[in-house]
Design a protein around this motif. Structure first.
Motif, PDB file in Angstrom:
ATOM      1  N   GLU A 149      31.319  41.478  39.070  1.00  0.00           N
ATOM      2  CA  GLU A 149      31.981  40.488  39.928  1.00  0.00           C
ATOM      3  C   GLU A 149      33.024  39.705  39.133  1.00  0.00           C
ATOM      4  O   GLU A 149      34.137  39.466  39.619  1.00  0.00           O
ATOM      5  N   ARG A 150      32.659  39.296  37.905  1.00  0.00           N
ATOM      6  CA  ARG A 150      33.631  38.570  37.073  1.00  0.00           C
ATOM      7  C   ARG A 150      34.843  39.439  36.775  1.00  0.00           C
ATOM      8  O   ARG A 150      35.978  38.947  36.718  1.00  0.00           O
ATOM      9  N   HIS A 151      34.604  40.741  36.590  1.00  0.00           N
ATOM     10  CA  HIS A 151      35.729  41.651  36.340  1.00  0.00           C
ATOM     11  C   HIS A 151      36.655  41.710  37.552  1.00  0.00           C
ATOM     12  O   HIS A 151      37.879  41.724  37.411  1.00  0.00           O
ATOM     13  N   LEU A 152      36.065  41.713  38.752  1.00  0.00           N
ATOM     14  CA  LEU A 152      36.884  41.745  39.962  1.00  0.00           C
ATOM     15  C   LEU A 152      37.664  40.448  40.140  1.00  0.00           C
ATOM     16  O   LEU A 152      38.819  40.453  40.572  1.00  0.00           O
ATOM     17  N   LEU A 153      37.002  39.322  39.810  1.00  0.00           N
ATOM     18  CA  LEU A 153      37.642  38.021  40.005  1.00  0.00           C
ATOM     19  C   LEU A 153      38.675  37.729  38.922  1.00  0.00           C
ATOM     20  O   LEU A 153      39.652  37.020  39.164  1.00  0.00           O
ATOM     21  N   HIS A 154      38.433  38.241  37.721  1.00  0.00           N
ATOM     22  CA  HIS A 154      39.328  37.943  36.595  1.00  0.00           C
ATOM     23  C   HIS A 154      39.746  39.253  35.923  1.00  0.00           C
ATOM     24  O   HIS A 154      39.494  39.467  34.738  1.00  0.00           O
ATOM     25  N   SER A 155      40.351  40.125  36.686  1.00  0.00           N
ATOM     26  CA  SER A 155      40.764  41.418  36.147  1.00  0.00           C
ATOM     27  C   SER A 155      41.925  41.236  35.170  1.00  0.00           C
ATOM     28  O   SER A 155      42.675  40.259  35.258  1.00  0.00           O
ATOM     29  N   PRO A 156      42.091  42.181  34.219  1.00  0.00           N
ATOM     30  CA  PRO A 156      43.180  42.063  33.228  1.00  0.00           C
ATOM     31  C   PRO A 156      44.563  42.003  33.872  1.00  0.00           C
ATOM     32  O   PRO A 156      45.477  41.403  33.321  1.00  0.00           O
ATOM     33  N   VAL A 157      44.711  42.646  35.021  1.00  0.00           N
ATOM     34  CA  VAL A 157      46.003  42.647  35.720  1.00  0.00           C
ATOM     35  C   VAL A 157      45.817  41.959  37.065  1.00  0.00           C
ATOM     36  O   VAL A 157      44.974  42.357  37.867  1.00  0.00           O
ATOM     37  N   GLU A 158      46.588  40.903  37.303  1.00  0.00           N
ATOM     38  CA  GLU A 158      46.505  40.194  38.571  1.00  0.00           C
ATOM     39  C   GLU A 158      47.108  41.053  39.682  1.00  0.00           C
ATOM     40  O   GLU A 158      48.154  41.682  39.503  1.00  0.00           O
ATOM     41  N   LEU A 159      46.430  41.044  40.827  1.00  0.00           N
ATOM     42  CA  LEU A 159      46.914  41.827  41.959  1.00  0.00           C
ATOM     43  C   LEU A 159      48.296  41.360  42.400  1.00  0.00           C
ATOM     44  O   LEU A 159      49.165  42.172  42.724  1.00  0.00           O
ATOM     45  N   ALA A 160      48.515  40.051  42.391  1.00  0.00           N
ATOM     46  CA  ALA A 160      49.817  39.522  42.806  1.00  0.00           C
ATOM     47  C   ALA A 160      50.924  40.000  41.874  1.00  0.00           C
ATOM     48  O   ALA A 160      52.040  40.314  42.308  1.00  0.00           O
ATOM     49  N   SER A 161      50.605  40.059  40.572  1.00  0.00           N
ATOM     50  CA  SER A 161      51.599  40.523  39.603  1.00  0.00           C
ATOM     51  C   SER A 161      51.928  41.995  39.826  1.00  0.00           C
ATOM     52  O   SER A 161      53.095  42.404  39.793  1.00  0.00           O
ATOM     53  N   MET A 162      50.884  42.790  40.062  1.00  0.00           N
ATOM     54  CA  MET A 162      51.110  44.213  40.310  1.00  0.00           C
ATOM     55  C   MET A 162      51.939  44.416  41.573  1.00  0.00           C
ATOM     56  O   MET A 162      52.878  45.221  41.607  1.00  0.00           O
ATOM     57  N   ARG A 163      51.604  43.659  42.624  1.00  0.00           N
ATOM     58  CA  ARG A 163      52.355  43.771  43.878  1.00  0.00           C
ATOM     59  C   ARG A 163      53.831  43.428  43.657  1.00  0.00           C
ATOM     60  O   ARG A 163      54.723  44.114  44.164  1.00  0.00           O
ATOM     61  N   ALA A 164      54.066  42.360  42.888  1.00  0.00           N
ATOM     62  CA  ALA A 164      55.450  41.946  42.643  1.00  0.00           C
ATOM     63  C   ALA A 164      56.233  43.038  41.921  1.00  0.00           C
ATOM     64  O   ALA A 164      57.399  43.304  42.240  1.00  0.00           O
ATOM     65  N   LYS A 165      55.588  43.683  40.946  1.00  0.00           N
ATOM     66  CA  LYS A 165      56.271  44.742  40.191  1.00  0.00           C
ATOM     67  C   LYS A 165      56.600  45.929  41.094  1.00  0.00           C
ATOM     68  O   LYS A 165      57.685  46.515  41.017  1.00  0.00           O
ATOM     69  N   VAL A 166      55.649  46.295  41.948  1.00  0.00           N
ATOM     70  CA  VAL A 166      55.892  47.419  42.862  1.00  0.00           C
ATOM     71  C   VAL A 166      56.990  47.057  43.856  1.00  0.00           C
ATOM     72  O   VAL A 166      57.860  47.884  44.185  1.00  0.00           O
ATOM     73  N   GLU A 167      56.977  45.821  44.333  1.00  0.00           N
ATOM     74  CA  GLU A 167      58.016  45.391  45.268  1.00  0.00           C
ATOM     75  C   GLU A 167      59.388  45.369  44.594  1.00  0.00           C
ATOM     76  O   GLU A 167      60.414  45.616  45.247  1.00  0.00           O
ATOM     77  N   ASP A 168      59.413  45.071  43.286  1.00  0.00           N
ATOM     78  CA  ASP A 168      60.682  45.146  42.550  1.00  0.00           C
ATOM     79  C   ASP A 168      61.226  46.576  42.562  1.00  0.00           C
ATOM     80  O   ASP A 168      62.434  46.804  42.716  1.00  0.00           O
ATOM     81  N   VAL A 169      60.318  47.535  42.379  1.00  0.00           N
ATOM     82  CA  VAL A 169      60.727  48.945  42.412  1.00  0.00           C
ATOM     83  C   VAL A 169      61.263  49.301  43.796  1.00  0.00           C
ATOM     84  O   VAL A 169      62.296  49.972  43.935  1.00  0.00           O
ATOM     85  N   MET A 170      60.565  48.827  44.822  1.00  0.00           N
ATOM     86  CA  MET A 170      60.991  49.131  46.187  1.00  0.00           C
ATOM     87  C   MET A 170      62.364  48.532  46.482  1.00  0.00           C
ATOM     88  O   MET A 170      63.187  49.138  47.183  1.00  0.00           O
TER      89      MET A 170
END
Length: 220
Positions: free
Chosen positions: A154-175
């Protein structure tokens, strides 16, 4: 549960409800106590009892004075440091105990002399007691190990090494940088939405799993 705990339980529960009256406070306090939010909410709703060990843990983790939970309080009586600790989800101590109430000790009544078991029967009963104790000890060990692993996940899901928002932003930059046809762009957007959706679903399943493990008792 001891008699004194039974008398104080309504006061403890009322103060626990008071501490978690703000939106999201129950979830934050549960994480501070390394418990699942769903199990803490069962305590708040009166569907689960809890021990003095847990109550003293709440005081230590939130910075409440010792014994504060034993006395009824109003909202304005919550110390500022405790309210701030819960609001900011900043535990002031680490709780390593359990919420399970201590069972009352069994009262043994002596049998009449003619009803006392013979030596062979006593040996058999002692053997059964040892085996039952061994099984209970093994159960507690594997349950605690499983609970620790679930909490770690659960802690891994809540505090993963890569933030979901950051990943989304990077993918949206590609788009934004590429001239994609509608089908590929829709596929990328759909994947991002599904990842976010399933992450929340996974967290709910993990919380439920923790609650189920916590509800298991030695005799189950």
């Amino acid at each position: 549960m001891e008699d004194s705990d039974e008398l104080l339980l309504p006061v403890w529960r009322a103060n626990l409800v008071l501490l978690t009256s703000e939106v999201g406070a129950a979830t934050r306090l549960a994480r501070m106590m390394t418990f699942s939010a769903s199990y803490l909410k069962l305590m708040l709703a009166g569907q689960r009892e809890f021990s003095e060990e847990f109550v003293r843990g709440v005081e230590a983790v939130t910075g409440l004075p010792g014994g504060w939970m034993n006395v009824p309080h109003a909202g304005h009586e919550i110390p500022a440091n405790a309210r701030e600790a819960i609001d900011n989800e900043q535990p002031l101590a680490r709780f390593r105990g359990t919420a399970h109430p201590v069972r009352k000790k069994t009262v043994l009544r002596p049998e009449p002399i003619f009803g006392q078991p013979g030596p062979a029967r006593r040996i058999e009963e002692e053997t059964l007691d040892v085996e039952a104790h061994r099984r209970h000890a093994h159960f507690r060990k594997v349950r605690d190990i499983a609970t620790q692993e679930v909490r770690r996940f659960e802690r891994h899901l809540l505090h993963s090494p890569v933030e979901l928002a950051s990943m989304r932003a990077k993918v949206e930059d590609v788009m934004a940088a590429a001239e994609l046809d509608d089908r590929i762009q829709a596929d990328l957007e759909g994947r991002l939405e599904q990842i976010d959706k399933h992450r929340h679903m996974l967290l709910r399943h993990v919380e439920k799993l923790q609650a189920l493990l916590s509800q298991l008792d030695d005799g189950d």
